[in-house]
Design a protein around this motif. Structure first.
Motif: not given
Ligand SMILES: Cc1cc2nc3c(=O)[nH]c(=O)nc-3n(C[C@H](O)[C@H](O)[C@H](O)COP(=O)(O)OP(=O)(O)OC[C@H]3O[C@@H](n4cnc5c(N)ncnc54)[C@H](O)[C@@H]3O)c2cc1C
Length: 557
Positions: A281, A296, A338, A341, A344, A412, A414-415, A418, A440, A444, A447, A459
């Motif tokens: 990862y 995811k 995590l 998360r 936030m 969806y 990616s971070n 986003r 979003f 999303l 969300y 951001v």
């Molecule tokens: C503008 C913007 C809006 C976003 N909106 C959301 C949203 O509505 N819901 C959401 O769950 N995440 C949001 N994120 C954070 C992040 O982009 C997503 O959690 C992530 O892309 C989800 O994919 P993943 O589960 O594969 O993440 P992974 O990279 O696998 O991360 C694992 C877990 O960590 C947490 N995480 C990772 N990055 C962040 C972060 N920057 N902030 C908070 N938690 C994070 C999530 O729970 C995620 O599932 C946002 C980021 C940005 C920049």
């Protein structure tokens, strides 16, 4: 017979799981107080459009469920589907445990009150209503209204949210003193592997549903089959989409093809561990294409199909069996994310309503680049046109267009994508960032109020990030993270067949006739990136990935 029924109502919100759910666990142990339990989920008219549930020729008593500023559907087509699947999965688990999930539409407090009144009329006694704590203004208001609507004989209890990695009660200071710098917060709760909550094991044996449950009241009807339920939720959204529908590019697959529910969430965790994706990862998390570059797990977490503690416990068990009880860099990086998360969520609790203000939380009044925010309206047609082009992915900056179209077509992105697209709207177009956050929220699949609004504010430069004037260059970012333009070509069909990758990143650079033929518009913003630097960083990116070590490209948070 119903006289003997002493009933507990559990109003579920973002906690759609049976295992590792403190409310179900407590209810299972409270035999002396309650003989019956009603697990209840209410689709409320503020967040969900309910007109698809109307009986024939009935009218909805509620206005459309639209966002405050942009008037987008509050819960768009992808999240409604994921929610429906999550509800039906929980329903199945509860049925297997001898209970059921009761799904109703309407204002939560009225639904709860009407159930209590109906059961009381039958001679049963509703003793208590329980919910899990949430910190958004809407959910706090919902709690107040439920409390007010209850007869004096019914007690109301709000359980602490235990969906975070580090329990709120284990943070070593009151949340009002949460540091404004993430790293300081992180240091205060480390080491994460030792300090995270371990999930409660097993499925609690919960009390049965009471006899005499009243049905859904008119004018709505709840379909019994999942497909019909999804259709009822999606019908109004698809009949009146917020932006014109676009077709799915040929040969493209969604990076988020997952169905909702705890069952699928646990399968996903098992896959991440057994395939090695969790261990890789840290090196892959900045990826843009495919299912496994990141976990995811976000949509499952957002709906509460799993808790962060369950992810932590699965990682821990894997580490105990395969890595001498130690983290590897992949599992450590997952815990680290995590924790973002958690942060936030705690920021939302600390700052409350400021979270949703234009001038943000943290440093109130500070604006990006000192410029006024623009509002798309007839008074500013330039902003109106720019916003429409951003929404539909037609800015002529490749990475932004790919990301926005991916969101529109799959729910969806990616971070990395986003961050770029949010930064483009807020810091290049200077458009009210809350419109982006609302978009979003609508689109999303994952969300989550705190993560979405917190990251947007961050951001847009109005959060509590100590770095001033942070701005992403989407051309440089494409160079770093999409060096061959694969991601852009996947989502932007008119970029396919363009040989010069520079023109894929900056579509507007394509020459006259060729550009016209492909329907590429003038750039919204001309963002340059020097070819000299491009050659240098491209080489570095390739080397990092060839060696497989040293981690992925640096995060810009
Ligand atoms: C503008 C913007 C809006 C976003 N909106 C959301 C949203 O509505 N819901 C959401 O769950 N995440 C949001 N994120 C954070 C992040 O982009 C997503 O959690 C992530 O892309 C989800 O994919 P993943 O589960 O594969 O993440 P992974 O990279 O696998 O991360 C694992 C877990 O960590 C947490 N995480 C990772 N990055 C962040 C972060 N920057 N902030 C908070 N938690 C994070 C999530 O729970 C995620 O599932 C946002 C980021 C940005 C920049």
């Amino acid at each position: 017979m119903p006289k003997a029924q002493r009933i507990l109502i559990y109003v579920l919100r973002h906690d759609l799981r049976l295992a590792d759910n403190p409310v179900f666990t407590t209810a299972a142990k409270a035999h002396d107080q309650f003989t019956h339990l009603i697990p209840l989920f209410v689709l409320n008219p503020i967040q969900y459009e309910l007109s698809g549930f109307l009986r024939p020729s009935e009218q909805s008593p509620f206005p459309e469920a639209r966002s405050r500023i942009g008037h987008f559907w509050r819960c768009g087509p992808y999240r409604t589907k994921f929610l429906a699947e999550s509800l039906f999965d929980l329903k199945k688990s509860l049925q297997e445990a001898g209970s059921d999930l009761i799904i109703r539409t309407g204002e939560t407090h009225s639904v709860v009150r009407s159930i209590i009144d109906a059961l009381n009329r039958e001679g049963s006694e509703v003793k208590a209503v329980w919910v899990t704590r949430d910190f958004t203004a809407e959910e706090l208001d919902e709690e107040r209204r439920i409390r007010k609507a209850l007869p004096s004989s019914v007690s109301f209890k709000v359980f602490d949210d235990e969906s975070t990695l580090i329990c709120r009660k284990d943070v070593p200071y009151p949340i009002s003193e949460l540091p404004d710098v993430f790293t300081s917060f992180k240091k205060s709760v480390e080491p994460l592997r030792a300090n995270a909550r371990v999930a409660i094991e097993g499925i609690p044996s919960i009390p049965p549903l009471p006899i005499g449950m009243p049905p859904q009241t008119a004018p709505f009807l709840i379909p019994g089959a999942l497909d019909d339920f999804i259709n009822a939720l999606q019908k109004p959204l698809l009949e009146k989409p917020d932006v014109p529908l676009i077709s799915f590019p040929e040969g493209t697959r969604s990076a988020h093809s997952f169905v909702g529910g705890s069952t699928a969430a646990h399968e996903r965790i098992a896959h991440l561990l057994s395939s090695g994706a969790a261990s890789r990862y840290k090196d892959t998390r900045n990826g843009l294409l495919g299912e496994d570059f990141s976990t995811k797990l976000s949509a499952y977490l957002a709906h509460g199909c799993i808790s962060a503690a369950q992810i932590h416990s699965a990682l821990k068990e894997w580490e105990d069996r395969n890595n001498d009880g130690r983290e590897n860099k992949g599992s450590a990086a997952i815990r680290f994310e995590l924790l973002w998360r958690d942060y936030m969520r705690f920021c939302l609790e600390k700052y409350g309503a400021d979270f949703f203000q234009l001038y943000g939380f943290g440093r109130k009044g500070r604006k990006m680049g000192g410029e006024e925010w623009r509002t798309p309206s007839s008074a500013d047609p330039g902003a109106q046109d720019a916003f429409k082009r951003w929404l539909t992915g037609r800015t002529s900056t490749g990475l932004i267009d790919a990301a926005q179209r991916e969101l529109l077509l799959t729910g969806y992105m990616s971070n990395r994508a986003r961050q770029n697209t949010a930064s483009f709207l807020a810091t290049r177009l200077h458009i009210d960032w809350r419109l982006g956050a609302e978009w979003f929220e609508s689109m999303l699949v994952d969300y989550d109020c705190a993560s979405n609004w917190g990251n947007w504010a961050h951001v847009a430069g109005v959060g509590n990030d100590p770095r001033e004037n942070r701005m992403f260059n989407p051309v440089k970012q494409a160079n770093d993270y999409d060096p061959e333009g694969k991601y852009i070509r996947t989502w932007v069909e008119e970029a396919r067949g363009i040989e010069d990758v520079g023109c894929v990143w900056q579509l507007w650079k394509l020459h006259g006739e060729e550009r016209k033929k492909r329907g590429i518009e003038d750039p919204l913003v001309k963002i340059e990136w020097s070819t000299k630097k491009r050659a240098k960083t491209y080489g570095r990116f390739k080397n990092e990935h060839r060696s497989g070590g040293g981690g992925g490209p640096k995060r810009q948070q």
